[in-house]
Design a protein around this motif. Structure first.
Motif, mmCIF file in Angstrom:
data_model
loop_
_atom_site.group_PDB
_atom_site.id
_atom_site.type_symbol
_atom_site.label_atom_id
_atom_site.label_comp_id
_atom_site.label_asym_id
_atom_site.label_seq_id
_atom_site.Cartn_x
_atom_site.Cartn_y
_atom_site.Cartn_z
ATOM 1 N N HIS A 69 0.838 -1.203 0.000
ATOM 2 C CA HIS A 69 0.000 0.000 0.000
ATOM 3 C C HIS A 69 0.873 1.253 0.000
ATOM 4 C CE1 HIS A 69 -3.481 2.535 1.016
ATOM 5 N NE2 HIS A 69 -2.639 3.183 1.814
ATOM 6 N N MET A 70 1.949 1.221 0.807
ATOM 7 C CA MET A 70 2.840 2.384 0.915
ATOM 8 C C MET A 70 3.550 2.639 -0.423
ATOM 9 S SD MET A 70 2.705 3.985 3.678
ATOM 10 C CE MET A 70 1.348 3.699 4.772
ATOM 11 N N LYS A 71 3.976 1.553 -1.080
ATOM 12 C CA LYS A 71 4.647 1.701 -2.378
ATOM 13 C C LYS A 71 3.687 2.291 -3.403
ATOM 14 C CE LYS A 71 8.433 -1.549 -2.326
ATOM 15 N NZ LYS A 71 8.700 -2.957 -2.389
ATOM 16 N N LYS A 72 2.464 1.790 -3.373
ATOM 17 C CA LYS A 72 1.441 2.221 -4.328
ATOM 18 C C LYS A 72 1.119 3.706 -4.139
ATOM 19 C CE LYS A 72 -2.890 0.322 -6.079
ATOM 20 N NZ LYS A 72 -4.057 -0.470 -5.701
ATOM 21 N N SER A 73 1.049 4.113 -2.854
ATOM 22 C CA SER A 73 0.688 5.502 -2.588
ATOM 23 C C SER A 73 1.922 6.406 -2.594
ATOM 24 C CB SER A 73 -0.076 5.601 -1.264
ATOM 25 O OG SER A 73 0.731 5.157 -0.198
ATOM 26 N N GLY A 74 3.111 5.818 -2.878
ATOM 27 C CA GLY A 74 4.329 6.619 -3.044
ATOM 28 C C GLY A 74 4.948 7.139 -1.765
ATOM 29 N N LYS A 75 4.521 6.577 -0.622
ATOM 30 C CA LYS A 75 5.116 6.996 0.651
ATOM 31 C C LYS A 75 6.266 6.068 1.012
ATOM 32 C CE LYS A 75 0.682 8.656 2.171
ATOM 33 N NZ LYS A 75 -0.522 8.248 2.879
#
Lengths: 109, 109
Positions: free
Chosen positions: B102-108
């Motif tokens: 999820h973090m990778k997808k949202s760029g965080k």
């Protein structure tokens, strides 16, 4: 910071004590990690803040360095979540054995 | 019920989030276990109360029976604390992978 794994849980019901504990493991790790790993400095910060009582019980000043070496199963100089969880498991099992011994001694259960 | 492992911690400082999580693992297990083990019925009770969201996601009505078989590493028909912790670890790692994705997808981070 959004919580993808727990949002579904809270939507359905309040999270249980066990679900909260699992969320804490993930939150604590990511509070100190960058790019999904803890380097030596980050592991030290986590240990000093979150496991200070355990750290104090280790007389050896190189305890964190030795721990890093032990935890870093794949030898890349970083501790990932799986490697971090193995530390938590070891400490929990040691503490649970102490709990069981105490219960036997005091004649409960 | 006294808490032998944590009494020293609370006397020194307030327990950290990670220490609280470890205490929760032990407390939840002993809330359902007798003689330091979970039998099939006790495992079902624990799963239904503490991991109801996970249990609902398992379509198979024999999910708890299969889980019992998987967790019971030493084949004695009971789940001890170490075996229980392996379930918690597996679920935590799965949830953490979902968090990372999820973090990778949202760029965080």
């Amino acid at each position: 910071m959004s919580k993808p794994c727990t949002s579904k849980l809270t939507a359905a019901t309040m999270p249980s004590e066990l679900e909260n504990a699992m969320e804490s493991l993930i939150n604590v790790f990511h509070r100190y990690a960058s790019d999904g790993n803890l380097n030596r400095r980050q592991l030290r910060e986590l240990m000093e803040s979150e496991l200070s009582n355990f750290l104090k019980s280790q007389k050896d000043p190189a305890a964190v360095d030795k721990l890093m070496k032990d935890l870093d199963a794949n030898g890349d100089g970083k501790v990932n979540f799986e490697e971090f969880v193995s530390l938590v498991v070891g400490l929990s099992i040691a503490c649970e054995q102490c709990y069981q011994a105490h219960m036997k001694k005091s004649g409960k259960k």
